[in-house]
Design a protein around this motif. Structure first.
Motif, mmCIF file in Angstrom:
data_model
loop_
_atom_site.group_PDB
_atom_site.id
_atom_site.type_symbol
_atom_site.label_atom_id
_atom_site.label_comp_id
_atom_site.label_asym_id
_atom_site.label_seq_id
_atom_site.Cartn_x
_atom_site.Cartn_y
_atom_site.Cartn_z
ATOM 1 N N LEU A 299 32.909 32.846 44.663
ATOM 2 C CA LEU A 299 33.062 32.815 43.219
ATOM 3 C C LEU A 299 34.658 32.920 42.535
ATOM 4 O O LEU A 299 34.569 32.752 41.470
ATOM 5 C CB LEU A 299 31.923 33.553 42.418
ATOM 6 C CG LEU A 299 30.644 33.432 42.857
ATOM 7 C CD1 LEU A 299 29.979 34.426 41.968
ATOM 8 C CD2 LEU A 299 30.331 32.092 42.353
ATOM 9 N N GLY A 300 35.473 33.144 43.486
ATOM 10 C CA GLY A 300 36.730 33.218 43.038
ATOM 11 C C GLY A 300 36.848 34.831 42.396
ATOM 12 O O GLY A 300 36.165 35.621 42.818
ATOM 13 N N GLU A 301 37.781 34.841 41.328
ATOM 14 C CA GLU A 301 37.471 36.064 40.584
ATOM 15 C C GLU A 301 36.744 36.250 39.495
ATOM 16 O O GLU A 301 36.788 35.317 38.665
ATOM 17 C CB GLU A 301 39.154 36.256 40.162
ATOM 18 C CG GLU A 301 39.523 37.924 39.606
ATOM 19 C CD GLU A 301 40.577 37.749 38.878
ATOM 20 O OE1 GLU A 301 41.566 37.348 39.017
ATOM 21 O OE2 GLU A 301 40.838 38.950 38.109
ATOM 22 N N VAL A 302 35.941 37.231 39.577
ATOM 23 C CA VAL A 302 34.919 37.329 38.386
ATOM 24 C C VAL A 302 35.656 37.815 37.099
ATOM 25 O O VAL A 302 36.324 38.734 36.932
ATOM 26 C CB VAL A 302 33.840 38.503 38.891
ATOM 27 C CG1 VAL A 302 32.975 38.837 37.659
ATOM 28 C CG2 VAL A 302 33.053 38.096 39.987
ATOM 29 N N VAL A 303 35.245 36.980 36.071
ATOM 30 C CA VAL A 303 35.753 37.297 34.841
ATOM 31 C C VAL A 303 34.713 37.463 33.560
ATOM 32 O O VAL A 303 34.815 38.571 32.715
ATOM 33 C CB VAL A 303 36.495 35.983 34.177
ATOM 34 C CG1 VAL A 303 37.451 35.666 34.914
ATOM 35 C CG2 VAL A 303 35.634 34.868 33.974
ATOM 36 N N HIS A 304 33.391 37.478 34.083
ATOM 37 C CA HIS A 304 32.490 37.295 32.982
ATOM 38 C C HIS A 304 30.975 37.622 33.755
ATOM 39 O O HIS A 304 30.719 36.804 34.503
ATOM 40 C CB HIS A 304 32.479 36.217 32.016
ATOM 41 C CG HIS A 304 31.259 36.561 31.048
ATOM 42 N ND1 HIS A 304 31.319 37.355 29.880
ATOM 43 C CD2 HIS A 304 30.024 35.871 30.771
ATOM 44 C CE1 HIS A 304 30.176 37.373 29.237
ATOM 45 N NE2 HIS A 304 29.421 36.390 29.791
ATOM 46 N N ALA A 305 30.114 38.383 33.181
ATOM 47 C CA ALA A 305 28.769 38.516 33.659
ATOM 48 C C ALA A 305 27.768 38.595 32.527
ATOM 49 O O ALA A 305 27.906 39.065 31.568
ATOM 50 C CB ALA A 305 28.475 39.544 34.816
ATOM 51 N N GLU A 306 26.532 38.328 32.914
ATOM 52 C CA GLU A 306 25.455 38.484 31.754
ATOM 53 C C GLU A 306 24.077 38.996 32.463
ATOM 54 O O GLU A 306 23.964 38.528 33.562
ATOM 55 C CB GLU A 306 24.995 37.175 31.122
ATOM 56 C CG GLU A 306 26.460 36.570 30.431
ATOM 57 C CD GLU A 306 26.191 35.073 29.748
ATOM 58 O OE1 GLU A 306 24.786 34.641 29.634
ATOM 59 O OE2 GLU A 306 27.041 34.674 29.291
ATOM 60 N N GLY A 307 23.539 40.258 31.781
ATOM 61 C CA GLY A 307 22.446 40.566 32.354
ATOM 62 C C GLY A 307 21.371 41.100 31.636
ATOM 63 O O GLY A 307 21.772 40.963 30.191
ATOM 64 N N ALA A 308 20.232 41.329 31.868
ATOM 65 C CA ALA A 308 19.209 41.498 30.830
ATOM 66 C C ALA A 308 18.079 42.187 31.333
ATOM 67 O O ALA A 308 17.871 42.355 32.554
ATOM 68 C CB ALA A 308 18.660 40.304 29.992
ATOM 69 N N TYR A 309 17.281 42.846 30.481
ATOM 70 C CA TYR A 309 15.847 43.195 30.724
ATOM 71 C C TYR A 309 15.043 42.258 29.590
ATOM 72 O O TYR A 309 14.697 42.849 28.453
ATOM 73 C CB TYR A 309 15.610 44.739 30.556
ATOM 74 C CG TYR A 309 14.218 44.993 30.728
ATOM 75 C CD1 TYR A 309 13.529 44.786 32.222
ATOM 76 C CD2 TYR A 309 13.350 45.617 29.856
ATOM 77 C CE1 TYR A 309 12.379 45.174 32.227
ATOM 78 C CE2 TYR A 309 11.994 46.014 30.167
ATOM 79 C CZ TYR A 309 11.675 45.619 31.425
ATOM 80 O OH TYR A 309 10.180 46.077 31.653
ATOM 81 N N ASN A 310 14.725 41.412 29.791
ATOM 82 C CA ASN A 310 13.780 40.280 28.901
ATOM 83 C C ASN A 310 12.509 39.998 29.228
ATOM 84 O O ASN A 310 12.238 39.475 30.410
ATOM 85 C CB ASN A 310 14.748 39.183 28.735
ATOM 86 C CG ASN A 310 15.848 39.201 28.120
ATOM 87 O OD1 ASN A 310 16.115 40.052 27.047
ATOM 88 N ND2 ASN A 310 16.834 38.181 28.104
#
Ligand SMILES: NC(=O)c1ccc[n+]([C@@H]2O[C@H](COP(=O)([O-])OP(=O)(O)OC[C@H]3O[C@@H](n4cnc5c(N)ncnc54)[C@H](O)[C@@H]3O)[C@@H](O)[C@H]2O)c1
Length: 464
Positions: A196-207
């Protein structure tokens, strides 16, 4: 950097500081190699891990049934306030031809269990309100403690967990099973391999639509979750979506969370359910919750990465933990699993990652970069069960590590870093999304702490 005392002074509703806390912290820090003596902490290999389960509800009994089948693990004691749950636990073990566990019964009985010589580990699957008292009793009784999510909810309680673990030199780990989800581990591996290359952003949840928490189908003892949502705004359940991202993004291992902002939507969906979804006579009819229908938080790390974290338990929607990780060379996401990559290490101007890859190519990546742990025990885990197998892998890993004398996959610092967000999101969301600093529970040790590697289990030492 803000120190603990400054942080508490600035906290708007943090409780009074524990009187012995400063002393405990100084003592532990003096003993450890850095500011975080429990990083990489190991104890002598255990031939048999004797477990005491406190809280024999839905989670506790499910776990007990799985854990008792693990090599080298013996459920030696159980503790609850209810005869029916104790009987169910005993029957479950008897059906598996396990020896009868010692029984502790009553609201304070966990203290006697924690002080006893019957067990090495306390498995804390009590309601949220009891997580910290049980964990502290366990550690003060010299036991390692594994606590269900969320393990501690305030900054002050998180410091108490850290300081007690350091003083007593015992493991205090959060039972975050989602670390071991197949896609979470695939994502971790993709990042480790540089795909993925260098990680810049992520999204997580408990939906997770949990409106049923207010209906009248549960026994009375199971409304503790509903009670919590009545009393608290913000995000009280950040860890399922967040902890896997923290490991992937090296939080507490080269980077750390710097600050957070949080915002709550109104809770119209829950109000609608309370007005129309409950049977007549339900005692909760007409009550309101403090928790918003959708809580959204944004976190910035010291290293410049961002995380979007969501929580919703009261809207009609399918389950999702999001698990989107954006790197400089591509993106991976779950619910459903999708991937799009730039290509074979070359830049294609706006082409290869413009759309999600088709299922065939996406599944080739899923197979090729399957995490070693999933390769080793994924099939067995699926058979043994527990949220698609990740519960089994979680329990297999901590028991394997204890038996082999290895460090656990997460530490008390990870527990504290993610647990304290419950208080911080509530404070921010109820104060016009004010930005708040996330305390550094490692006291600077995050800078040099090694990144997590590709952990596995050697089947020569794991004979089921
Ligand atoms: N990791 C996951 O995927 C996952 C899934 C479900 C639940 N959980 C967590 O597991 C924990 C328990 O949830 P649950 O759904 O099993 O709740 P539950 O209400 O079904 O069970 C709680 C149990 O604790 C017992 N208990 C209450 N007071 C006690 C005391 N003083 N001493 C001993 N026992 C006491 C109750 O009698 C009950 O048997 C929670 O922290 C929850 O968030 C985690």
């Amino acid at each position: 950097m803000q120190n603990r005392r400054d942080f508490l002074r600035n906290a708007m509703f943090a409780g009074a500081a524990c009187s012995a806390a400063g002393g405990l912290r100084a003592e532990a820090a003096a003993n450890g190699p850095a500011g975080a003596p429990m990083l990489g902490f190991v104890c002598k290999p255990m031939e048999t891990v004797r477990v005491g389960v406190v809280g024999l509800g839905a989670r506790g009994v499910g776990m007990l049934s799985r854990v008792s089948k693990l090599p080298g693990v013996h459920v030696a004691a159980v503790c609850d306030i209810q005869d029916a749950r104790i009987a169910l636990a005993k029957n479950t073990l008897a059906r598996q031809k396990q020896p009868e566990p010692k029984v502790y019964k009553g609201p304070e009985a966990f203290r006697a269990l924690c002080d006893s010589g019957d067990v090495d580990v306390i498995y804390n699957s009590t309601p949220w309100q009891l997580h910290v008292p049980v964990a502290l009793a366990a550690m003060n009784g010299g036991k390692h403690v594994f606590t269900e999510v969320t393990s501690a909810f305030t900054v002050e309680d998180c410091w108490k967990m850290v300081e007690t673990a350091e003083k007593r030199k015992v493991h205090c780990m959060q039972l975050e099973n989602c670390i071991y989800g197949e896609i979470e581990m695939l994502t971790f591996n993709l990042v480790r391999q540089g795909v993925l290359g260098e990680v810049v952003h992520a999204e997580g949840a408990y939906n997770h639509d949990g409106r049923h928490m207010a209906n009248d189908l549960f026994p009375a003892y199971q409304y503790w979750r509903y009670d919590w949502y009545r009393e608290h705004a913000g995000n009280p359940y950040p860890t399922h979506g967040l902890v896997p991202l923290c490991l992937t993004m090296d939080v507490n291992r080269g980077d750390r969370m710097d600050y957070i902002v949080s915002i709550d939507s109104k809770n119209a969906a829950f109000a609608d359910f309370m007005a129309h979804g409950l049977r007549p006579g339900n005692p909760r009819k007409g009550q309101t919750l403090k928790v918003g229908d959708v809580n959204t938080s944004l976190i910035k790390t010291v290293g410049g990465k961002t995380i979007m974290l969501q929580h919703t338990v009261s809207v009609p929607r399918p389950y999702s933990r999001l698990q989107r990780v954006q790197g400089t060379r591509g993106i991976v996401a779950d619910y459903p699993y999708r991937i799009a990559l730039e290509g074979d290490g070359k830049y294609y101007y706006g082409t290869a990652a413009h759309s999600w890859w088709d299922a065939k190519r996406a599944n080739e990546i899923r197979e090729k970069y399957k995490h070693p742990l999933w390769k080793t025990i994924g099939e067995l885990a699926k058979k043994m069960g527990g949220h698609g197998g990740m519960d089994y892998i979680q329990d297999a890993r901590w028991s394997y590590c204890l038996r082999m004398g290895l460090p656990l996959d997460t530490s008390v610092y990870d527990l504290a870093t993610t647990g304290c967000l419950c208080e911080l999101t509530e404070k921010s969301a109820t104060n016009r999304s004010r930005s708040l600093d996330v305390p550094d529970f490692t006291r600077g040790a995050w800078k040099t702490a090694p990144k997590m590697g590709l952990v596995d289990i050697d089947l020569a030492h794991f004979k089921v």
